[in-house]
Design an enzyme around this catalytic site. Structure first.
Site, short mmCIF file in Angstrom:
data_model
loop_
_atom_site.label_atom_id
_atom_site.label_comp_id
_atom_site.label_asym_id
_atom_site.label_seq_id
_atom_site.Cartn_x
_atom_site.Cartn_y
_atom_site.Cartn_z
N TYR A 45 0.83 -1.19 0.00
CA TYR A 45 0.00 0.00 0.00
C TYR A 45 0.88 1.25 0.00
O TYR A 45 1.95 1.25 -0.58
CB TYR A 45 -1.01 -0.08 1.17
CG TYR A 45 -2.12 0.88 0.93
CD1 TYR A 45 -2.83 0.86 -0.27
CD2 TYR A 45 -2.44 1.84 1.88
CE1 TYR A 45 -3.82 1.78 -0.53
CE2 TYR A 45 -3.44 2.76 1.62
CZ TYR A 45 -4.12 2.73 0.41
OH TYR A 45 -5.07 3.66 0.15
N ARG B 158 -8.74 10.62 -8.13
CA ARG B 158 -7.88 11.37 -7.20
C ARG B 158 -7.11 10.34 -6.37
O ARG B 158 -7.56 9.91 -5.34
CB ARG B 158 -8.74 12.26 -6.28
CG ARG B 158 -7.92 13.16 -5.39
CD ARG B 158 -8.69 13.56 -4.15
NE ARG B 158 -9.12 12.42 -3.35
CZ ARG B 158 -8.36 11.82 -2.45
NH1 ARG B 158 -7.14 12.21 -2.21
NH2 ARG B 158 -8.83 10.79 -1.75
N LYS C 138 -5.74 -2.38 -1.66
CA LYS C 138 -6.71 -2.39 -0.55
C LYS C 138 -7.40 -3.75 -0.39
O LYS C 138 -7.65 -4.19 0.73
CB LYS C 138 -7.73 -1.28 -0.72
CG LYS C 138 -7.11 0.09 -0.36
CD LYS C 138 -8.09 1.02 0.29
CE LYS C 138 -7.35 2.19 0.92
NZ LYS C 138 -8.22 3.23 1.44
N GLU D 115 -13.61 4.15 -3.61
CA GLU D 115 -12.22 4.50 -3.30
C GLU D 115 -11.69 5.58 -4.23
O GLU D 115 -11.81 5.46 -5.46
CB GLU D 115 -11.37 3.20 -3.46
CG GLU D 115 -9.91 3.38 -3.22
CD GLU D 115 -9.58 3.69 -1.77
OE1 GLU D 115 -10.32 3.28 -0.87
OE2 GLU D 115 -8.57 4.37 -1.55
N ASP D 116 -11.10 6.61 -3.64
CA ASP D 116 -10.38 7.64 -4.40
C ASP D 116 -11.15 8.17 -5.62
O ASP D 116 -10.58 8.32 -6.71
CB ASP D 116 -9.00 7.12 -4.84
CG ASP D 116 -8.02 7.14 -3.67
OD1 ASP D 116 -8.37 7.68 -2.61
OD2 ASP D 116 -6.90 6.64 -3.82
N ASP E 203 -14.35 4.99 1.81
CA ASP E 203 -13.25 4.92 2.78
C ASP E 203 -12.61 6.28 3.03
O ASP E 203 -12.22 6.59 4.15
CB ASP E 203 -12.19 3.92 2.29
CG ASP E 203 -11.18 3.64 3.37
OD1 ASP E 203 -11.61 3.38 4.51
OD2 ASP E 203 -9.97 3.72 3.10
N ASP E 204 -12.52 7.11 1.97
CA ASP E 204 -11.86 8.42 2.14
C ASP E 204 -12.67 9.30 3.09
O ASP E 204 -12.10 10.10 3.83
CB ASP E 204 -11.73 9.13 0.79
CG ASP E 204 -11.02 8.23 -0.21
OD1 ASP E 204 -9.87 7.88 0.06
OD2 ASP E 204 -11.63 7.85 -1.21
N ASN F 109 -1.09 14.05 3.13
CA ASN F 109 -0.13 13.14 2.50
C ASN F 109 0.31 13.68 1.15
O ASN F 109 -0.46 14.44 0.54
CB ASN F 109 -0.81 11.78 2.25
CG ASN F 109 -1.09 11.04 3.54
OD1 ASN F 109 -0.31 11.09 4.47
ND2 ASN F 109 -2.22 10.38 3.57
P1 NAD Z 1 -9.34 18.18 -1.22
O1 NAD Z 1 -8.66 18.77 -2.38
O2 NAD Z 1 -10.77 17.73 -1.35
O3 NAD Z 1 -9.30 19.24 0.00
C1 NAD Z 1 -8.27 20.16 0.28
C2 NAD Z 1 -8.93 21.41 0.82
O4 NAD Z 1 -7.90 22.28 1.30
C3 NAD Z 1 -9.72 22.17 -0.25
O5 NAD Z 1 -11.02 22.47 0.22
C4 NAD Z 1 -8.89 23.43 -0.46
O6 NAD Z 1 -9.67 24.54 -0.83
C5 NAD Z 1 -8.26 23.60 0.91
N1 NAD Z 1 -7.10 24.49 0.90
C6 NAD Z 1 -6.24 24.71 -0.11
N2 NAD Z 1 -5.34 25.66 0.25
C7 NAD Z 1 -5.64 26.01 1.51
C8 NAD Z 1 -5.07 26.92 2.43
N3 NAD Z 1 -3.99 27.65 2.10
N4 NAD Z 1 -5.64 27.04 3.63
C9 NAD Z 1 -6.72 26.30 3.98
N5 NAD Z 1 -7.30 25.41 3.16
C10 NAD Z 1 -6.77 25.26 1.93
O7 NAD Z 1 -8.42 17.00 -0.73
P2 NAD Z 1 -8.79 15.88 0.37
O8 NAD Z 1 -9.20 14.64 -0.30
O9 NAD Z 1 -9.67 16.48 1.40
O10 NAD Z 1 -7.33 15.61 0.98
C11 NAD Z 1 -6.62 16.63 1.63
C12 NAD Z 1 -5.35 16.05 2.22
O11 NAD Z 1 -5.70 15.14 3.27
C13 NAD Z 1 -4.51 15.26 1.21
O12 NAD Z 1 -3.16 15.55 1.38
C14 NAD Z 1 -4.78 13.82 1.59
O13 NAD Z 1 -3.68 12.98 1.29
C15 NAD Z 1 -4.99 13.95 3.08
N6 NAD Z 1 -5.77 12.81 3.63
C16 NAD Z 1 -5.22 12.10 4.65
C17 NAD Z 1 -5.92 11.00 5.19
C18 NAD Z 1 -5.34 10.21 6.34
O14 NAD Z 1 -5.95 9.32 6.83
N7 NAD Z 1 -4.18 10.50 6.78
C19 NAD Z 1 -7.15 10.64 4.66
C20 NAD Z 1 -7.70 11.41 3.63
C21 NAD Z 1 -6.99 12.50 3.12
#
Ligand code: NAD
Length: 549
Positions: free
Chosen positions: A102, A155, A173, A244-245, A267-268, A411
């Protein structure tokens, strides 16, 4: 030395077909009597190995692989030849192999998908085949399928649209459903829903293996998805379908549209919320506080951030708070700062958490100001904005509470809102930290801080185990609260259990979810021991069985 087990399995293939069957193949571990019975004599070298010898050989070869993709391909080849040995190898070397099955290496593999393609696993459904999906699903498996992971590759991790390369994620997965959730390897199915790609590099690549057209959207997209869901219900009526994604614009919509139609979850959205809840509850246990006494900022109001904010709110309501009070505890910050009522650029999806605009503030209220104004004690980052948590913000958090809880979840590690080292230093060692990607331990003030990794892998395999063991029609959000609470109960004060203990953790979570489902009348009334037996009965162990005709 362990080899063939007491369990007898009826096998109706022989000779080369048996060696080519990855679920049944034992390679050099076929004993003499089975070699005779199944026409394998002469097809294998004469020495009969035990599984321990096979594991030693794999270990030596794995270590000889020179780079990430070579290790990924090595494991893929092993899985395609002998699934028992593959899962046993991964189980016994879990910390070493998990990054290849993964994240992060699966992301690298998704970018190399077309060039590196050498074996088919799962099923590819191009948009143009929307009227033949039933047939395609039947081509995929003869037996009952228990878990499907389906993506449109929109994505992938932090990589965006990788087209058909996104298939590496459902493949990874579904493997984790088997590795940690004990779902039999023949009962999982990775699915790629090929609606095209908007990645120009792929569209121009002569070697690209996916549908070489722009992504379908709007009514076309949903017509295709409707037909997919209808076919899944018909061909694999018991299967759990994990979305997923998917592209951000579709993720919540797809979940809402089909969650009562077919046994499914995203899952996301739900898995992430559940693991964050588990991390928060464990951190609060360490701190000696409760969620209702904390003030929360979610930084980044996209799919993950809003999902987390909504589920924290719903969890507070589930525990007796009214919704107005619950949502007041949570601030959402997006690219234009704190979301507040009447804000010029307020997005409709942010209205629910929008605050009254605090007095004497400008149009944009940044994170630092918000943390001060709302006396924030918990900060969660899901913005993919490197270094967005400034030194001053972190110091302000430490001034608000004895132990701020800070989860920069974005991430890969290059996108994290702050490194654990920066957080621990700025808060003088008072913060409790978890991240999206693995980070090394931090040393501060003579103490070592282990950094918990918020990873959905603690949750989704347990859901698959539960739905495999019991007949159920829908997955309510409460299942994810129960999963998060149970994981928090069994977690050490390191935030999450070690991966070595994940199979046991998955069983405990599946049992807790089943207990809740039984109390709520979603499955028949069962005693604890009946639940345990049902889970144990379906939990697959990677061991060789004795084959009979
Ligand atoms: P997304 O693109 O849907 O959301 C990102 C958000 O951040 C958007 O709404 C965007 O407008 C906002 N943003 C951009 N610039 C910004 C700033 N300067 N200040 C504040 N907000 C800002 O993406 P997502 O699917 O929500 O994922 C976001 C991040 O979370 C990714 O890096 C993803 O890898 C991570 N993530 C981690 C986990 C985990 O379990 N660790 C799970 C899901 C997503």
């Amino acid at each position: 030395m362990e080899n063939s087990e007491d369990k007898k399995v009826k096998v109706d293939v022989s000779g080369k077909d048996l060696l080519r069957n990855s679920v049944l193949n034992k390679g050099s571990a076929f004993p003499e009597e089975e070699r005779k019975l199944f026409n394998l004599e002469g097809l294998l070298p004469p020495h009969v190995s035990c599984i321990d010898e096979q594991l030693k050989r794999r270990q030596e070869n794995f270590h000889k692989c020179s780079d990430n993709l070579a290790k990924y391909n090595f494991l893929t080849d092993l899985q395609n030849r002998n699934e028992t040995l593959f899962f046993r190898f991964c189980m016994e070397n879990v910390n070493e192999t998990l990054p290849y099955i993964y994240t992060p290496v699966v992301g690298e593999a998704s970018l190399n998908f077309s060039l590196g393609y050498h074996y088919s696993r799962g099923i590819y459904i191009p948009f143009e085949k929307m009227d033949e999906i039933e047939l395609l699903l039947r081509n995929a498996a003869k037996s009952e399928i228990e878990v499907i992971v389906a993506t449109d590759g929109g994505r992938i991790l932090g990589l965006g649209d990788v087209g058909v390369g996104g298939m590496t994620i459902p493949i990874g997965k579904t493997s984790l459903y088997t590795l940690f959730g004990g779902v039999h390897p023949s009962k999982v199915l990775p699915v790629f829903l090929d609606v095209g790609t908007d990645n120009d590099v792929l569209l121009k690549d002569p070697l690209y293996l996916g549908r070489k057209k722009h992504r379908k959207s709007g009514d076309d997209y949903y017509e295709f998805m409707d037909k997919f869901v209808t076919a899944v219900k018909k061909v694999f009526p018991k299967a759990l379908l994990q979305w997923e994604d998917l592209l951000g614009i579709h993720a919540q919509k797809v979940l809402d549209r089909y969650r009562n139609e077919v046994l499914s979850f995203n899952d996301d959205i739900q898995g992430t919320s559940s693991i964050v809840l588990a991390g928060l509850l464990t951190a609060l246990k360490m701190k000696g506080s409760s969620l209702r006494d904390e003030n929360i900022v979610v930084f980044g109001g996209g799919a993950a951030g809003l999902g987390i904010a909504k589920s924290i709110c719903a969890y507070l309501v589930y525990n007796g708070m009214n919704e107005t009070q619950a949502k007041e505890k949570i601030c959402v910050i997006d690219r234009y700062g704190l979301t507040y009522k009447g804000q010029d650029k307020l997005r409709p999806e942010h209205e629910f958490f929008a605050k009254e605009k605090p007095a004497n503030t400008g149009d944009e209220i940044n994170l630092e100001e918000t943390v001060k104004l709302f006396k924030t004690t918990i900060l969660i980052g899901a913005s993919a904005q490197k270094d967005a948590f400034s030194q001053k913000t972190l110091e302000n958090l430490a001034n608000n509470t004895s132990s701020p809880i800070i989860f920069p979840l974005s991430n890969p590690d290059s996108k994290a809102e702050a490194t654990p080292e920066k957080i621990i230093n700025a808060t003088k060692g008072s913060a409790i930290v978890a991240t999206g990607t693995a980070f090394p331990d931090v040393h501060y003030g003579g103490k070592t801080f282990h950094i918990g990794q918020c990873n959905n892998v603690y949750i989704f395999p347990a859901m698959g185990l539960f739905t495999t063991a019991f007949d159920i029609k829908t997955i309510p959000d409460e299942f994810f609260y129960i999963a998060g609470e149970t994981l928090a109960e069994i977690s050490p004060p390191l935030l999450f259990p070690k991966f070595e203990h994940l199979r046991t953790a998955s069983k405990k979570i599946a049992i807790a979810v089943a207990r809740y489902a039984s109390q709520e009348g979603l499955i028949p009334k069962l005693t604890d021991s009946q639940i345990q037996t049902a889970i144990d009965q379906v939990f697959w162990e990677p061991k060789y069985n004795k084959y009979i005709k």
